[in-house]
Scaffold this motif. Structure first.
Motif, short mmCIF file in Angstrom:
data_model
loop_
_atom_site.label_atom_id
_atom_site.label_comp_id
_atom_site.label_asym_id
_atom_site.label_seq_id
_atom_site.Cartn_x
_atom_site.Cartn_y
_atom_site.Cartn_z
N ASN A 71 0.89 -1.15 0.00
CA ASN A 71 0.00 0.00 0.00
C ASN A 71 0.93 1.21 0.00
OD1 ASN A 71 -1.59 2.19 0.53
ND2 ASN A 71 -2.48 1.41 2.41
N GLU A 94 -7.11 -3.17 -2.53
CA GLU A 94 -7.78 -1.90 -2.25
C GLU A 94 -7.15 -0.74 -2.99
OE1 GLU A 94 -8.36 -0.96 1.88
OE2 GLU A 94 -8.75 -3.04 2.37
N TYR A 95 -5.91 -0.90 -3.43
CA TYR A 95 -5.15 0.21 -4.01
C TYR A 95 -4.79 0.02 -5.46
CZ TYR A 95 -5.13 0.86 0.91
OH TYR A 95 -5.55 0.99 2.20
#
Length: 96
Positions: A71, A94-95
């Motif tokens: 991340n 998520e990224y």
């Protein structure tokens, strides 16, 4: 200029060291299997010599070898990964 990159897990960072002086760092912390990169910095007098890139490569190699994800909160690291599409598989979902 000669320097070496060392992992300092006690400080949660990778360090660029020249003549026993820390001239650059990549700071991170780990959550589960995710390395969150928070900062990349090089002393002003050493900027522009590829040290930040070498530090970033070192942490990305560490992530790869240990089957981790990244991340990149650090803008330098995010930009580096964005410029290298072959590294997108290292991004935590998520990224991406």
């Amino acid at each position: 200029m000669e320097y070496e990159i060392k992992h300092n897990p006690d400080e949660n960072r990778f360090e660029a060291i020249s003549n026993q002086e820390i001239i650059g760092v990549v700071n991170y912390y780990k959550e589960n299997n995710i390395i969150i990169v928070t900062h990349t910095g090089v002393k002003t007098e050493y900027e522009g010599q590829g040290i930040a890139g070498a530090l970033t490569k070192a942490i990305l190699n560490f992530i790869t070898k240990n089957n981790l994800k990244i991340n990149p909160l650090c803008s330098y690291t995010k930009s580096y990964v964005d410029r290298h599409p072959e590294l997108k598989n290292l991004l935590h979902e998520e990224y991406e």
